[in-house]
Design an enzyme around this catalytic site. Structure first.
Site, mmCIF file in Angstrom:
data_model
loop_
_atom_site.group_PDB
_atom_site.id
_atom_site.type_symbol
_atom_site.label_atom_id
_atom_site.label_comp_id
_atom_site.label_asym_id
_atom_site.label_seq_id
_atom_site.Cartn_x
_atom_site.Cartn_y
_atom_site.Cartn_z
ATOM 1 N N HIS A 9 0.839 -1.079 0.039
ATOM 2 C CA HIS A 9 -0.035 0.102 -0.076
ATOM 3 C C HIS A 9 0.964 1.236 0.012
ATOM 4 O O HIS A 9 2.007 1.199 0.524
ATOM 5 C CB HIS A 9 -1.026 0.140 1.186
ATOM 6 C CG HIS A 9 -0.194 0.061 2.531
ATOM 7 N ND1 HIS A 9 0.505 1.110 3.177
ATOM 8 C CD2 HIS A 9 0.070 -0.938 3.338
ATOM 9 C CE1 HIS A 9 1.104 0.807 4.301
ATOM 10 N NE2 HIS A 9 0.935 -0.452 4.458
ATOM 11 N N GLU A 83 -2.661 -6.956 7.163
ATOM 12 C CA GLU A 83 -1.464 -7.007 7.676
ATOM 13 C C GLU A 83 -1.271 -7.855 9.030
ATOM 14 O O GLU A 83 -2.404 -8.114 9.795
ATOM 15 C CB GLU A 83 -1.122 -5.748 8.160
ATOM 16 C CG GLU A 83 0.028 -5.162 8.632
ATOM 17 C CD GLU A 83 1.350 -5.523 7.913
ATOM 18 O OE1 GLU A 83 1.520 -6.798 7.682
ATOM 19 O OE2 GLU A 83 2.403 -4.828 7.683
#
Length: 218
Positions: A9, A83
Site C-alpha cells: 500500500h 497486515e
C-alpha cells in the site's frame, strides 16, 4: 500460468512517523495516493483479470486506485491478506518498542510469523487459482494490494532466509511478482519494474522497516 503481483500500500502518516500499524486502520496520505497511482500506471503496461485487496483502508484504497487505472472493477476485499497484528506494539515507534518490550519480552496480542503465513499463503494460492486469462496470452494476472509484513513473510517462505541480509526495503507502492507453479508460489521478481524483460526470476531483498520484523523465534 498464473501471476500474482503483490503491491505494498501507499504511504500513511504512521509510515512517515515510522509507527507500527498492524491491524490499526490508518488511511493513506496524499503521497500514498500518488504512490498507488504510480503503481497503477506501471501495472497498466499489462492486462489483468482483477484486483483484490486487504480490507484495511490503506490497502483497500491502494487497490481501488490501481483498479481504476487498470479499468477494472473495485477490488474484492480479502481479510486473509490483511497486515500482521502487532497487539500492544501498534502505534509505537522503533525506539518506543525497544523501551517497552526489550529483547525477549513477549508483545501481548502479536501474531506469530507462522500464524501469519498460515492465513496468507492459502488465500494467495486460492486467488491465483481463480485467475483467468484476459488477453489470451496463456497467463492469468491478479493484483493483490497488501502490506509489508505480508510480502516479507511470503518472500521469506518461498525464497528462503538467505535473502534477509541484502537490505533493499519494501517500499510503499512497490510491486513484487510471483508465479503459481504446481499449487505453490514462486518468486519471479522482487521490486518488479513491469518491463518486458522482467517476467523472469530476479533479485530480491528487504530492510527491517518494522522493529518487530527482525529475525525471531516466533
Amino acid at each position: 500460468m498464473t501471476l500474482l503481483y503483490l503491491v505494498r500500500h501507499g504511504e500513511t502518516d504512521w509510515n512517515r512517523a515510522r509507527r507500527i500499524q498492524g491491524a490499526t486502520d490508518i488511511p493513506l496520505n496524499d503521497l500514498g495516493r500518488a504512490q498507488a497511482a504510480e503503481a497503477g500506471d506501471l501495472l497498466a503496461r499489462r492486462s489483468f483479470d482483477r484486483v483484490v485487496a486487504s480490507p484495511l483502508s490503506r490497502a483497500a484504497e491502494t487497490g481501488a486506485i490501481i483498479a481504476a487505472r487498470l479499468g477494472l472493477p473495485a477490488p474484492e476485499l480479502v481479510p486473509a491478506v490483511a497486515e500482521r497484528r502487532y497487539g500492544d506494539a501498534e502505534g509505537l515507534t522503533g525506539s518506543e518498542v525497544e523501551r517497552r518490550f526489550p529483547a525477549g519480552t513477549p508483545v501481548p496480542g502479536r501474531e506469530g510469523r507462522r500464524e501469519l503465513l498460515a492465513r496468507v499463503l492459502p488465500a494467495l494460492v486460492e486467488i491465483a487459482r481463480s485467475a483467468g486469462d484476459v488477453d489470451g496470452d496463456g497467463a492469468g494476472r491478479v493484483v493483490v494490494a497488501t502490506h509489508g509484513a505480508v510480502i516479507r513473510t511470503v518472500v521469506t517462505h518461498v525464497a528462503g532466509d538467505d535473502v534477509l541480509h541484502l537490505g533493499t526495503p519494501i517500499r510503499n507502492g512497490s510491486i513484487h511478482s510471483f508465479e503459481l507453479r504446481d499449487d505453490a508460489l514462486v518468486l519471479r521478481e522482487f521490486d518488479d519494474p513491469i518491463e518486458d524483460e522482467s517476467e523472469r526470476a530476479g533479485t530480491f531483498a528487504f530492510d527491517w522497516q518494522n522493529a518487530l520484523e527482525r529475525p525471531a523465534a516466533d
